[in-house]
Write a protein that holds these residues in place. Sequence first.
Motif, short mmCIF file in Angstrom:
data_model
loop_
_atom_site.label_atom_id
_atom_site.label_comp_id
_atom_site.label_asym_id
_atom_site.label_seq_id
_atom_site.Cartn_x
_atom_site.Cartn_y
_atom_site.Cartn_z
N VAL A 82 -15.66 -6.88 1.98
CA VAL A 82 -14.68 -6.19 0.80
C VAL A 82 -15.39 -6.09 -0.41
N LYS A 83 -15.37 -4.80 -0.99
CA LYS A 83 -16.20 -4.45 -2.22
C LYS A 83 -15.01 -4.52 -3.28
N LEU A 84 -13.99 -3.90 -3.03
CA LEU A 84 -12.73 -3.83 -4.08
C LEU A 84 -11.63 -3.75 -3.29
N PHE A 85 -10.36 -4.17 -3.92
CA PHE A 85 -9.12 -4.24 -3.41
C PHE A 85 -8.19 -4.11 -4.87
N ILE A 86 -7.72 -2.70 -4.92
CA ILE A 86 -6.84 -2.60 -6.36
C ILE A 86 -5.54 -1.93 -6.00
N PRO A 87 -4.42 -2.81 -6.08
CA PRO A 87 -3.21 -2.23 -5.99
C PRO A 87 -2.74 -1.58 -7.34
N TYR A 88 -2.09 -0.37 -7.09
CA TYR A 88 -1.42 0.31 -8.29
C TYR A 88 0.04 0.43 -8.17
N ARG A 89 0.63 1.00 -9.19
CA ARG A 89 2.18 1.23 -9.08
C ARG A 89 2.68 2.31 -9.98
N SER A 90 3.40 3.18 -9.60
CA SER A 90 3.57 4.27 -10.18
C SER A 90 4.44 4.09 -11.56
N PRO A 91 4.15 4.64 -12.51
CA PRO A 91 4.95 4.46 -13.75
C PRO A 91 5.93 5.21 -13.63
N THR A 92 6.34 6.35 -12.86
CA THR A 92 7.49 7.19 -12.75
C THR A 92 8.24 6.79 -11.96
N ASN A 93 7.74 6.09 -10.89
CA ASN A 93 8.61 5.57 -9.70
C ASN A 93 8.13 4.48 -9.34
N SER A 94 8.96 3.39 -9.59
CA SER A 94 8.81 1.89 -9.04
C SER A 94 8.83 1.75 -7.75
N LEU A 95 9.21 2.45 -6.97
CA LEU A 95 9.19 2.23 -5.51
C LEU A 95 7.92 2.46 -4.76
N LEU A 96 6.91 3.35 -5.57
CA LEU A 96 5.58 3.99 -5.16
C LEU A 96 4.58 3.09 -5.52
N LEU A 97 3.82 2.63 -4.60
CA LEU A 97 2.50 1.94 -4.77
C LEU A 97 1.55 2.37 -4.11
N PHE A 98 0.18 2.21 -4.61
CA PHE A 98 -1.14 2.69 -3.99
C PHE A 98 -1.96 1.60 -4.12
N ILE A 99 -2.93 1.63 -3.10
CA ILE A 99 -4.10 0.55 -2.90
C ILE A 99 -5.31 1.31 -2.81
N PHE A 100 -6.17 1.06 -3.54
CA PHE A 100 -7.49 1.47 -3.28
C PHE A 100 -8.37 0.35 -2.82
N GLU A 101 -8.90 0.65 -1.56
CA GLU A 101 -9.79 -0.42 -0.77
C GLU A 101 -11.01 -0.05 -0.66
N LEU A 102 -12.16 -0.71 -0.92
CA LEU A 102 -13.34 -0.28 -0.64
C LEU A 102 -14.10 -1.20 0.09
N TYR A 103 -14.79 -0.92 1.48
CA TYR A 103 -15.17 -2.13 2.11
C TYR A 103 -16.69 -1.59 2.12
N VAL A 104 -17.61 -2.64 2.50
CA VAL A 104 -18.98 -2.37 2.83
C VAL A 104 -19.27 -1.29 4.05
N ASN A 105 -18.38 -1.36 4.83
CA ASN A 105 -18.40 -0.59 6.14
C ASN A 105 -17.01 -0.55 7.12
N GLU A 106 -16.95 0.26 7.90
CA GLU A 106 -15.70 0.50 8.55
C GLU A 106 -15.47 -0.96 9.19
N ALA A 107 -16.57 -1.78 9.57
CA ALA A 107 -16.15 -2.95 10.28
C ALA A 107 -15.66 -3.95 9.35
N GLY A 108 -16.10 -3.83 8.07
CA GLY A 108 -15.36 -4.73 6.86
C GLY A 108 -14.03 -4.41 6.90
#
Length: 109
Positions: free
Chosen positions: A48-74
């Motif tokens: 894993v390189k990055l794992f960053i969760p986000y939350r919408s400032p306009t709709n608290s029910l909506l969340l987003f995660i940006f995940e960056l892996y070394v490769n698909e196997a990761g």
Amino acid sequence: MQVPSFSPAEINDGFVVAINIEAKEHEAEAVAAILSDLIAPTLAEPGVKLFIPYRSPTNSLLLFIFELYVNEAGWHAHQDTAHFKDAIKELLPRVTRRERVPFVPFAAV
């Protein structure tokens, strides 16, 4: 949250997974807590390189995660960890939607 520092080329070199999550009514805080608890053990994984969760400032029910892996196997290795499996057991009953979309780079940075 301590996020590793990467150059644009290092960020562009990997396997990205974008995850959109919609929490059920009255479950957004629990979903956010589950995702927050995943940060440290996920970032400690070797693939894993990055794992960053986000939350919408306009709709608290909506969340987003940006995940960056070394490769698909990761990414696959992450899904086999105990902390991921435990989190998914807690997460899925609390969401109305979970969409995972993988991406790979196509242009040099």
